[in-house]
Design an enzyme around this catalytic site. Structure first.
Site, PDB file in Angstrom:
ATOM      1  N   ALA A  80       0.852  -1.192   0.000  1.00  0.00           N
ATOM      2  CA  ALA A  80       0.000   0.000   0.000  1.00  0.00           C
ATOM      3  C   ALA A  80       0.882   1.234   0.000  1.00  0.00           C
ATOM      4  O   ALA A  80       2.070   1.161   0.318  1.00  0.00           O
ATOM      5  CB  ALA A  80      -0.910   0.026   1.246  1.00  0.00           C
ATOM      6  N   SER A 127      -6.681  -1.179   8.465  1.00  0.00           N
ATOM      7  CA  SER A 127      -6.005  -0.195   9.307  1.00  0.00           C
ATOM      8  C   SER A 127      -6.959   0.476  10.282  1.00  0.00           C
ATOM      9  O   SER A 127      -8.133   0.705   9.972  1.00  0.00           O
ATOM     10  CB  SER A 127      -5.359   0.874   8.416  1.00  0.00           C
ATOM     11  OG  SER A 127      -4.937   1.989   9.171  1.00  0.00           O
ATOM     12  N   GLU A 129      -6.896   3.462  10.861  1.00  0.00           N
ATOM     13  CA  GLU A 129      -7.251   4.751  10.264  1.00  0.00           C
ATOM     14  C   GLU A 129      -8.652   4.710   9.650  1.00  0.00           C
ATOM     15  O   GLU A 129      -9.242   5.758   9.390  1.00  0.00           O
ATOM     16  CB  GLU A 129      -6.229   5.152   9.203  1.00  0.00           C
ATOM     17  CG  GLU A 129      -4.878   5.589   9.753  1.00  0.00           C
ATOM     18  CD  GLU A 129      -4.918   6.989  10.379  1.00  0.00           C
ATOM     19  OE1 GLU A 129      -5.751   7.807   9.955  1.00  0.00           O
ATOM     20  OE2 GLU A 129      -4.102   7.244  11.284  1.00  0.00           O
ATOM     21  N   TYR A 151      -6.229   8.038   2.555  1.00  0.00           N
ATOM     22  CA  TYR A 151      -5.663   6.730   2.907  1.00  0.00           C
ATOM     23  C   TYR A 151      -6.710   5.881   3.627  1.00  0.00           C
ATOM     24  O   TYR A 151      -6.917   4.707   3.295  1.00  0.00           O
ATOM     25  CB  TYR A 151      -4.432   6.916   3.785  1.00  0.00           C
ATOM     26  CG  TYR A 151      -3.930   5.639   4.426  1.00  0.00           C
ATOM     27  CD1 TYR A 151      -3.154   4.738   3.707  1.00  0.00           C
ATOM     28  CD2 TYR A 151      -4.232   5.346   5.750  1.00  0.00           C
ATOM     29  CE1 TYR A 151      -2.698   3.565   4.294  1.00  0.00           C
ATOM     30  CE2 TYR A 151      -3.771   4.175   6.346  1.00  0.00           C
ATOM     31  CZ  TYR A 151      -3.015   3.294   5.621  1.00  0.00           C
ATOM     32  OH  TYR A 151      -2.557   2.126   6.201  1.00  0.00           O
ATOM     33  N   HIS A 181       1.462   0.188  14.660  1.00  0.00           N
ATOM     34  CA  HIS A 181       2.509  -0.739  15.095  1.00  0.00           C
ATOM     35  C   HIS A 181       3.836  -0.267  14.511  1.00  0.00           C
ATOM     36  O   HIS A 181       3.925   0.057  13.339  1.00  0.00           O
ATOM     37  CB  HIS A 181       2.189  -2.174  14.700  1.00  0.00           C
ATOM     38  CG  HIS A 181       1.751  -2.350  13.283  1.00  0.00           C
ATOM     39  ND1 HIS A 181       0.537  -1.889  12.802  1.00  0.00           N
ATOM     40  CD2 HIS A 181       2.372  -2.940  12.233  1.00  0.00           C
ATOM     41  CE1 HIS A 181       0.435  -2.187  11.520  1.00  0.00           C
ATOM     42  NE2 HIS A 181       1.535  -2.810  11.150  1.00  0.00           N
ATOM     43  N   GLY A 187       9.829   3.618   8.713  1.00  0.00           N
ATOM     44  CA  GLY A 187      10.411   4.693   7.917  1.00  0.00           C
ATOM     45  C   GLY A 187      10.460   5.996   8.694  1.00  0.00           C
ATOM     46  O   GLY A 187       9.599   6.258   9.540  1.00  0.00           O
ATOM     47  N   VAL A 191       5.726   9.303  12.496  1.00  0.00           N
ATOM     48  CA  VAL A 191       6.015  10.134  13.663  1.00  0.00           C
ATOM     49  C   VAL A 191       6.842   9.417  14.722  1.00  0.00           C
ATOM     50  O   VAL A 191       7.715  10.021  15.345  1.00  0.00           O
ATOM     51  CB  VAL A 191       4.700  10.691  14.268  1.00  0.00           C
ATOM     52  CG1 VAL A 191       3.852   9.577  14.888  1.00  0.00           C
ATOM     53  CG2 VAL A 191       4.998  11.770  15.298  1.00  0.00           C
TER      54      VAL A 191
END
Length: 328
Positions: A80, A127, A129, A151, A181, A187, A191
């Site tokens: 994704a 997710s 989200e 997203y 997680h 990356g 945050v």
């Protein structure tokens, strides 16, 4: 020897899942987009026993070829565009990959298994989200979805499409509604890793401050290495279903900063953190906290690493990485 195909093999989940499956004796295949993928070397060095096959979630024919080459018993669709902030800038691309890409993968598996729809077990990476403007606290499998980003909207499409293929075609297709997680492999645009990396650099005298957005947003954070085990457990069940995978605890960005700075012996970070409106979301998700009761009861799953340990693990990793960079 069971065989698995993983899309999104280059991400933190793909790497941890590959390690888990290889340890269980699987033959693991990873889908790589493009011949010059910048993370190709990372996969080869981290999980050298994974076999790689090229393909693209936006190209159904390439997914059909990948399935023919790998002949998997299990497919884990982790691929994704997963950086939420990017989705506002590129809503169309996010929708094509994160949303329609799920449909393409489901359709490829369906066509690949016309003779026996349940032969290949399918996992979709849904997710937290998707809950967005939360309608219930904590969030569980039955909570109304109200996404607050392109997203999140794309993930809702993929989630319901997975349910539809399960109910329409008899596929063994499960969704894991994973809450945030993290890991040292996360990356730096996310945050948690942004904070752990910056705190390490501040401790080493390499930078002076962290520039942040909303410090009051609350998330349910866990360790990615724990969460991939839940993915595997879902596909071992006789009946496909959907599961919330979460720690059941919530922490604010301020809590994250407290834990990260405390790990390097800094108690007052007020002069080291600056807020900037450019890092604020157009539509914020204020509070996420999952109810993992179903995963605990049905799958026997529970997290092994708590929030403070996770943050400490990430800061320690970045202290080593940044020290190595300075020493070169």
């Amino acid at each position: 020897m069971p065989r698995a195909l993983i899309t999104g093999i280059t991400g933190q989940d793909g790497l941890y899942l590959s390690e888990l499956l290889l340890a269980k004796g699987y033959e693991v295949w990873g889908l790589i987009r493009g011949q010059n993928n910048p993370k190709l070397d990372l996969v080869r060095s981290t999980v050298p026993d994974v076999r790689l096959v090229t393909g693209d979630l936006t190209d159904l024919s390439s997914l059909m070829r990948a399935l023919s080459a790998s002949r998997p018993d299990e497919v884990y669709n982790l691929g994704a565009i997963s950086y939420v902030a990017y989705s506002w800038e590129n809503a169309m691309v996010t929708s094509e990959v994160t949303g329609k890409g799920v449909l393409n993968m489901l359709e490829a598996v369906r066509l690949h298994t016309l003779d026996d729809p349940g032969r290949v077990r399918f996992y979709q990476a849904s997710s937290s989200e998707m809950f967005g403007k939360v309608q219930e606290v904590p969030q569980r499998e039955s909570t109304l979805l109200w996404p607050r980003s392109p997203y999140g909207v794309a993930k809702v499409f993929g989630h319901y499409m997975t349910i539809n293929y399960r109910e329409s075609y008899g596929m063994h297709a499960s969704s894991g509604i994973l809450f945030n997680h993290e890991s040292p492999r996360r990356g730096p645009e996310f945050v948690t890793r942004k904070v752990s990396q910056a705190v390490a650099r501040i401790k080493l005298g390499l930078q002076d401050e962290i520039v942040m957005g909303n410090l009051d947003a609350k998330r349910d954070w866990g360790f990615a290495g724990d969460y991939v085990e839940a993915m595997w457990l879902m596909l071992q069940q006789p009946t496909a279903d959907d599961y919330v995978v979460a720690s059941g605890e919530t922490h604010s960005i301020r809590d994250l900063l407290d834990a990260a700075f405390a790990h390097v012996g800094i108690e007052d970070w007020s002069g080291l953190v600056r807020q900037d409106p450019q890092f604020m979301r157009p539509a914020e998700v204020e509070l996420l906290i999952g109810d993992p009761s179903k995963a605990r009861q049905v799958l026997g799953w529970k997290p092994s690493i708590d929030f403070a340990t996770l943050v400490g693990m990430m800061v320690e990793n970045d202290l080593r990485e940044q020290s190595d960079l300075v020493g070169r």
